[in-house]
Design an enzyme around this catalytic site. Structure first.
Site, PDB file in Angstrom:
ATOM      1  N   ASP A 177      50.578   4.776  -4.582  1.00 52.85           N
ATOM      2  CA  ASP A 177      50.810   4.927  -3.141  1.00 52.85           C
ATOM      3  C   ASP A 177      49.699   5.735  -2.470  1.00 52.85           C
ATOM      4  O   ASP A 177      48.976   6.498  -3.119  1.00 52.85           O
ATOM      5  CB  ASP A 177      52.130   5.660  -2.891  1.00 52.85           C
ATOM      6  CG  ASP A 177      53.345   4.805  -3.183  1.00 52.85           C
ATOM      7  OD1 ASP A 177      53.178   3.696  -3.745  1.00 52.85           O
ATOM      8  OD2 ASP A 177      54.463   5.252  -2.876  1.00 52.85           O
ATOM      9  N   ASP A 178      49.627   5.556  -1.144  1.00 55.03           N
ATOM     10  CA  ASP A 178      48.893   6.438  -0.209  1.00 55.03           C
ATOM     11  C   ASP A 178      47.397   6.196  -0.114  1.00 55.03           C
ATOM     12  O   ASP A 178      46.730   6.838   0.689  1.00 55.03           O
ATOM     13  CB  ASP A 178      49.134   7.922  -0.526  1.00 55.03           C
ATOM     14  CG  ASP A 178      50.577   8.343  -0.342  1.00 55.03           C
ATOM     15  OD1 ASP A 178      51.392   7.492   0.056  1.00 55.03           O
ATOM     16  OD2 ASP A 178      50.890   9.513  -0.616  1.00 55.03           O
TER      17      ASP A 178
ATOM     18  N   HIS B 189      52.528   0.220   3.087  1.00 54.44           N
ATOM     19  CA  HIS B 189      53.118   1.563   2.990  1.00 54.44           C
ATOM     20  C   HIS B 189      53.042   2.270   4.348  1.00 54.44           C
ATOM     21  O   HIS B 189      52.861   3.489   4.413  1.00 54.44           O
ATOM     22  CB  HIS B 189      52.379   2.361   1.917  1.00 54.44           C
ATOM     23  CG  HIS B 189      53.109   3.582   1.421  1.00 54.44           C
ATOM     24  ND1 HIS B 189      54.470   3.608   1.167  1.00 54.44           N
ATOM     25  CD2 HIS B 189      52.655   4.839   1.109  1.00 54.44           C
ATOM     26  CE1 HIS B 189      54.818   4.803   0.739  1.00 54.44           C
ATOM     27  NE2 HIS B 189      53.739   5.578   0.701  1.00 54.44           N
TER      28      HIS B 189
ATOM     29  N   HIS C 243      51.913   6.739   7.569  1.00 51.55           N
ATOM     30  CA  HIS C 243      52.694   7.440   6.553  1.00 51.55           C
ATOM     31  C   HIS C 243      53.542   8.557   7.175  1.00 51.55           C
ATOM     32  O   HIS C 243      53.489   9.723   6.740  1.00 51.55           O
ATOM     33  CB  HIS C 243      51.786   8.018   5.467  1.00 51.55           C
ATOM     34  CG  HIS C 243      52.522   8.353   4.196  1.00 51.55           C
ATOM     35  ND1 HIS C 243      53.185   9.542   3.996  1.00 51.55           N
ATOM     36  CD2 HIS C 243      52.683   7.652   3.042  1.00 51.55           C
ATOM     37  CE1 HIS C 243      53.723   9.566   2.796  1.00 51.55           C
ATOM     38  NE2 HIS C 243      53.435   8.421   2.186  1.00 51.55           N
TER      39      HIS C 243
ATOM     40  N   HIS D 124      50.257   7.960  -7.424  1.00 52.14           N
ATOM     41  CA  HIS D 124      49.497   7.975  -6.174  1.00 52.14           C
ATOM     42  C   HIS D 124      48.008   7.919  -6.478  1.00 52.14           C
ATOM     43  O   HIS D 124      47.523   8.677  -7.324  1.00 52.14           O
ATOM     44  CB  HIS D 124      49.811   9.235  -5.362  1.00 52.14           C
ATOM     45  CG  HIS D 124      51.233   9.314  -4.899  1.00 52.14           C
ATOM     46  ND1 HIS D 124      52.272   9.652  -5.746  1.00 52.14           N
ATOM     47  CD2 HIS D 124      51.793   9.084  -3.687  1.00 52.14           C
ATOM     48  CE1 HIS D 124      53.417   9.626  -5.066  1.00 52.14           C
ATOM     49  NE2 HIS D 124      53.150   9.295  -3.819  1.00 52.14           N
TER      50      HIS D 124
END
Length: 263
Positions: free
Chosen positions: A68-69, A119, A123, A215
């Site tokens: 993620d991210d 995503h 965020h 991540h």
């Protein structure tokens, strides 16, 4: 009669106050299947295939690594290099504003056979987020991926794993499946717990059909990338194959007692 009126007034006041609070969110890491009021629990959405935590599968020893991210200019290419070295595929849930900054990295992810998922764009916390704000984040995130790669994604992961009935419906309207992660495979790498702790979390809990949460962007940290140097060769030695979420879903079998709803 006076007491009855007082009780009635108290009940009315309680109901009015209760209705003024927005619907609470469910956090994916919660180890209980019990949901807050007005939000259906894991079993409801899992049976219908609206949300995926892990995938019951006939195929032996398959596991889906997710990141993620990102994208990140340092960690993501290093992770891609490691995945290539061990013939591993993964799924990257990207943040739109970072996609706009580093589109070539996302192009590389797709070119090398990995999945890319939405995503959101900024965020934000999805705790008590409005439907309009959630819709904007999903749409902007999707647009950034299309602009960078020329292709849409059909996967969405809300920040923090928060979801509501409304968000599930919104995702379905957009043709997106919500992908969360196996509760026993949350590495908490964003806390920078140490390379070995991250590696141990995955290795000690590895099960067939798992979705692992990591991540590829953690501020001033390379722990996830370093942990992969331990995780990838060890699981490969155990006979595991690293596949994308889309590949994992393709191996899905219906567990006993579950009903296929969405075909």
């Amino acid at each position: 009669m006076k007491n009855i009126r007082l009780v009635s007034s108290a009940i009315a006041a309680f109901l009015l106050c209760s209705s003024s609070f927005p619907t609470p969110y469910v956090i994916a890491q919660n180890t209980s299947n019990v949901s807050p009021a007005h939000t259906k629990g894991r079993s409801y959405y899992e049976e219908r295939g609206d949300i995926v935590w892990e995938v019951p599968t006939h195929q032996p020893k398959v596991i889906a690594l997710t990141f993620d991210d990102g994208p990140d200019t340092s960690n993501t290419p290093a992770i891609l290099d490691l995945l290539k070295k061990y013939d591993a595929k993964a799924t990257f849930f990207v943040v739109g504003r970072r996609v706009e900054k580093f589109p070539d990295i996302v192009k590389r992810e797709l070119k090398e056979g990995h999945d890319v998922g939405n995503h959101t764009f900024h965020h934000p916390s999805f705790h008590r987020i409005s439907r309009d704000k959630a819709l904007s984040e999903v749409d902007q995130g999707q647009a950034s991926i299309v602009k960078a790669t020329g292709t849409e994604t059909h996967f969405f992961r809300p920040p923090g794993g928060y979801y509501t009935d409304s968000l599930v419906e919104l995702s379905k309207e957009k043709g997106l499946k919500i992908i969360l992660w196996s509760w026993h495979q949350d590495t908490l790498d964003w806390r920078k717990p140490g390379v070995q702790r991250i590696a141990n979390k995955v290795l000690r809990n590895a099960r067939n059909g798992d979705i692992v949460l990591m991540h590829d962007y953690v501020y001033k940290s390379t722990q996830t990338m370093e942990a992969l140097k331990i995780i990838l060769p060890e699981l490969k030695k155990r006979g595991f194959t690293f596949i994308t979420v889309s590949e994992l879903l393709a191996t899905h079998k219906t567990p006993e007692g579950f009903i296929e709803v969405n075909k």
